[in-house]
Design a protein around this motif. Structure first.
Motif, PDB file in Angstrom:
ATOM      1  N   UNK A  31       0.293  -6.257  -6.306  1.00 55.11           N
ATOM      2  CA  UNK A  31       0.572  -4.977  -7.297  1.00 55.11           C
ATOM      3  C   UNK A  31       1.485  -4.162  -6.679  1.00 55.11           C
ATOM      4  N   UNK A  32       1.212  -2.924  -7.124  1.00 55.43           N
ATOM      5  CA  UNK A  32       2.113  -1.630  -6.832  1.00 55.43           C
ATOM      6  C   UNK A  32       1.313  -0.525  -6.659  1.00 55.43           C
ATOM      7  N   UNK A  38       3.395   3.746   3.386  1.00 49.97           N
ATOM      8  CA  UNK A  38       4.380   2.396   3.668  1.00 49.97           C
ATOM      9  C   UNK A  38       3.261   1.660   4.327  1.00 49.97           C
ATOM     10  N   UNK A  39       1.743   1.624   4.302  1.00 57.74           N
ATOM     11  CA  UNK A  39       0.848   0.772   4.940  1.00 57.74           C
ATOM     12  C   UNK A  39      -0.523   1.052   4.096  1.00 57.74           C
ATOM     13  N   UNK A  40      -1.348   0.051   4.295  1.00 54.43           N
ATOM     14  CA  UNK A  40      -2.658  -0.196   3.853  1.00 54.43           C
ATOM     15  C   UNK A  40      -3.786  -0.498   4.680  1.00 54.43           C
ATOM     16  N   UNK A  41      -4.815  -0.031   4.911  1.00 56.50           N
ATOM     17  CA  UNK A  41      -5.785  -0.649   5.795  1.00 56.50           C
ATOM     18  C   UNK A  41      -6.857  -1.354   4.833  1.00 56.50           C
ATOM     19  N   UNK A  42      -7.227  -2.742   5.200  1.00 58.28           N
ATOM     20  CA  UNK A  42      -8.080  -3.370   4.135  1.00 58.28           C
ATOM     21  C   UNK A  42      -9.346  -3.635   4.876  1.00 58.28           C
ATOM     22  N   UNK A  43     -10.213  -2.716   3.984  1.00 58.50           N
ATOM     23  CA  UNK A  43     -11.732  -2.816   4.446  1.00 58.50           C
ATOM     24  C   UNK A  43     -12.452  -3.890   3.720  1.00 58.50           C
ATOM     25  N   UNK A  44     -13.415  -4.585   4.438  1.00 59.41           N
ATOM     26  CA  UNK A  44     -13.956  -5.671   3.776  1.00 59.41           C
ATOM     27  C   UNK A  44     -15.543  -5.457   3.782  1.00 59.41           C
ATOM     28  N   UNK A  45     -16.406  -5.426   2.939  1.00 58.59           N
ATOM     29  CA  UNK A  45     -18.022  -5.218   3.351  1.00 58.59           C
ATOM     30  C   UNK A  45     -18.925  -6.061   2.600  1.00 58.59           C
ATOM     31  N   UNK A  46     -19.518  -6.768   3.049  1.00 60.05           N
ATOM     32  CA  UNK A  46     -20.543  -7.713   2.358  1.00 60.05           C
ATOM     33  C   UNK A  46     -21.615  -6.790   1.950  1.00 60.05           C
ATOM     34  N   UNK A  47     -22.398  -7.202   0.787  1.00 62.54           N
ATOM     35  CA  UNK A  47     -23.401  -6.396   0.298  1.00 62.54           C
ATOM     36  C   UNK A  47     -24.340  -6.042   1.385  1.00 62.54           C
ATOM     37  N   UNK A  48     -24.838  -4.542   1.592  1.00 65.80           N
ATOM     38  CA  UNK A  48     -25.713  -4.173   2.509  1.00 65.80           C
ATOM     39  C   UNK A  48     -25.048  -3.885   4.223  1.00 65.80           C
ATOM     40  N   UNK A  56      -4.312  -4.882   8.124  1.00 67.12           N
ATOM     41  CA  UNK A  56      -3.273  -3.807   7.937  1.00 67.12           C
ATOM     42  C   UNK A  56      -1.864  -4.382   7.171  1.00 67.12           C
ATOM     43  N   UNK A  57      -1.675  -3.925   5.767  1.00 67.99           N
ATOM     44  CA  UNK A  57      -0.486  -4.671   4.843  1.00 67.99           C
ATOM     45  C   UNK A  57       0.406  -3.470   5.005  1.00 67.99           C
ATOM     46  N   UNK A  58       1.711  -4.047   5.196  1.00 71.06           N
ATOM     47  CA  UNK A  58       3.040  -3.213   5.161  1.00 71.06           C
ATOM     48  C   UNK A  58       3.322  -3.276   3.625  1.00 71.06           C
ATOM     49  N   UNK A  59       3.661  -2.080   3.136  1.00 75.09           N
ATOM     50  CA  UNK A  59       3.824  -1.772   1.631  1.00 75.09           C
ATOM     51  C   UNK A  59       5.470  -1.801   1.594  1.00 75.09           C
ATOM     52  N   UNK A  60       6.221  -2.592   0.670  1.00 72.32           N
ATOM     53  CA  UNK A  60       7.726  -2.502   0.417  1.00 72.32           C
ATOM     54  C   UNK A  60       7.673  -1.716  -0.908  1.00 72.32           C
ATOM     55  N   UNK A  61       8.104  -0.318  -0.592  1.00 63.74           N
ATOM     56  CA  UNK A  61       8.411   0.317  -1.914  1.00 63.74           C
ATOM     57  C   UNK A  61       7.072   0.451  -2.603  1.00 63.74           C
ATOM     58  N   UNK A  62       6.103   0.243  -2.080  1.00 65.24           N
ATOM     59  CA  UNK A  62       4.657   0.272  -2.905  1.00 65.24           C
ATOM     60  C   UNK A  62       4.156  -1.091  -3.375  1.00 65.24           C
ATOM     61  N   UNK A  63       5.015  -1.899  -2.959  1.00 71.83           N
ATOM     62  CA  UNK A  63       4.505  -3.355  -3.663  1.00 71.83           C
ATOM     63  C   UNK A  63       3.848  -4.284  -2.449  1.00 71.83           C
ATOM     64  N   UNK A  64       2.898  -4.914  -2.756  1.00 71.12           N
ATOM     65  CA  UNK A  64       2.111  -5.658  -1.950  1.00 71.12           C
ATOM     66  C   UNK A  64       1.487  -6.988  -2.473  1.00 71.12           C
TER      67      UNK A  64
END
Length: 382
Positions: A31-32, A38-48, A56-64
């Motif tokens: 998406x966008x 220019x970057x996103x941290x991706x957090x994942x949490x299983x229930x509880x 860590x994701x690099x964004x290209x003009x906001x796109x990923x």
């Protein structure tokens, strides 16, 4: 209810699914997100579980366009590095479903659109319906925030909220359940189940879902929430019994500010307010000026015994000094059983004990009812 006071409610974006097929243990995310840098941290949490940074994701003009390994359903948060450090609100949370694709876009902050595979399209429809049903309640809470910023008393606004909010909550709950009735085959209805206020409402909503959804891959998720509600209800019922009027207040001995043992029962024969607090508790600190006002107003008619919780001794002593607390103060170490003996569930909790050593009333939170009770007990002519 207090935990949401004066905050703008946001729809919880949660979902659960089984991942019996390991090949399906991947969520595709694309998406966008404009204004996310220019970057996103991706957090994942299983229930509880606590969230962990997976990537860590690099964004290209906001796109990923990336994939997340998900052996089973998990909550996913995309956050800017600034948001991860608590310096901004630029993050978006949703629940990742293995084997699905989510398309996430945002033109402006906090204005997101969702698409992708069939599940996420239905999810988007459900989310819009929930936001619409919450609109009146959210607008009311926003107005309370604005009024508080303009100087209206917090305690007056809290009282008003407690009087008016339940009707708005009930109205939203009806809209939630109406959506399930109209779309019983939507798996996203499991989110609605977990968004409801009471155990009874949650169970009622779950039974409105079609058997295929109710017994399908959503079951583990919504049942986890229902079971949690059941456990919390048992705890509340236990606390109500232990903190009820007429119950003998359990005795304890804790060290005072000078490091000397202080026995709570040494105050028998006096009215005593046990104030369970901590230096980390914002509402506790906000309540001190009013408490000091009433401590002076009815000087000699009652005693306050401040019981500090979940602090280091150093932070406790510093807080007592900083806020100039004039009453008795003791430190409750983590290994102590005092909190369990009194079934303390939140902070601050104030327990009023009579001269006979029996509980008169328990008040959780910074509630004007506490001061009303003091006026009733120690007012003019008493």
């Amino acid at each position: 209810m207090r935990r949401i006071l004066f905050t703008v409610l946001a729809t919880a974006v949660m979902l659960s699914a089984n991942a019996a097929n390991p090949a399906e243990g991947v969520l595709k995310v694309k998406g966008m997100l404009k204004n996310f840098g220019d970057s996103l941290l991706v957090y994942v949490a299983e229930p509880g579980q606590r969230p962990n940074v997976q990537n860590t994701i690099v964004l290209k003009n906001g796109a990923f366009d990336f994939e997340i390994k998900l052996p089973k359903v998990a909550e996913v948060t995309l956050a800017t590095p600034e948001a991860a450090r608590g310096k901004s609100q630029q993050y978006v949370a949703f629940v990742g479903v293995p084997g699905e694709t989510i398309e996430l876009n945002a033109e402006t902050d906090n204005k997101y659109t969702y698409g992708g595979t069939k599940f996420y399209k239905e999810f988007a429809e459900m989310k819009n319906a929930l936001e619409n049903s919450q609109a009146e309640l959210q607008a009311y809470i926003k107005s309370l925030n604005e009024r508080m910023e303009k100087g209206e008393k917090q305690e007056d606004l809290m009282k008003e909220y407690q009087e008016k909010a339940p009707a708005l909550q009930a109205k939203a709950s009806v809209a939630y359940k109406d959506f399930i009735k109209a779309h019983p085959d939507y798996e996203a209805n499991a989110i609605i189940v977990t968004s409801l206020e009471t155990l009874e409402e949650m169970e009622e909503a779950a039974n409105m879902m079609s058997p295929a959804v109710r017994e399908g891959r959503m079951k583990d998720f919504y049942m986890a929430s229902i079971n949690q509600q059941k456990a919390e209800k048992e705890i509340r019922e236990k606390a109500a019994k232990m903190q009820a009027a007429g119950v003998v207040a359990p005795d304890f001995t804790l060290n005072n500010i000078n490091g000397k043992p202080f026995k709570m029962s040494s105050l028998k024969g006096k009215y005593v307010v046990l104030d369970f607090w901590g230096s980390w508790c914002g509402w506790c600190i906000k309540g001190f000026p009013k408490m000091k006002e009433y401590y002076q107003k009815y000087k000699g008619k009652f005693e306050i015994l401040g019981v500090d919780c979940n602090d280091t001794p150093e932070k406790w002593k510093a807080a007592v000094k900083k806020h100039e607390l004039p009453w008795l103060n003791v430190y409750n170490p983590r290994e102590s059983k005092v909190l369990s003996d009194y079934a303390i569930q939140g902070f601050p909790t104030k327990i009023i004990v009579g001269p006979d050593g029996k509980i008169i009333k328990t008040i959780v939170g910074e509630d004007p009812a506490f001061y009303t009770l003091l006026d009733e007990l120690f007012g003019k002519g008493k």
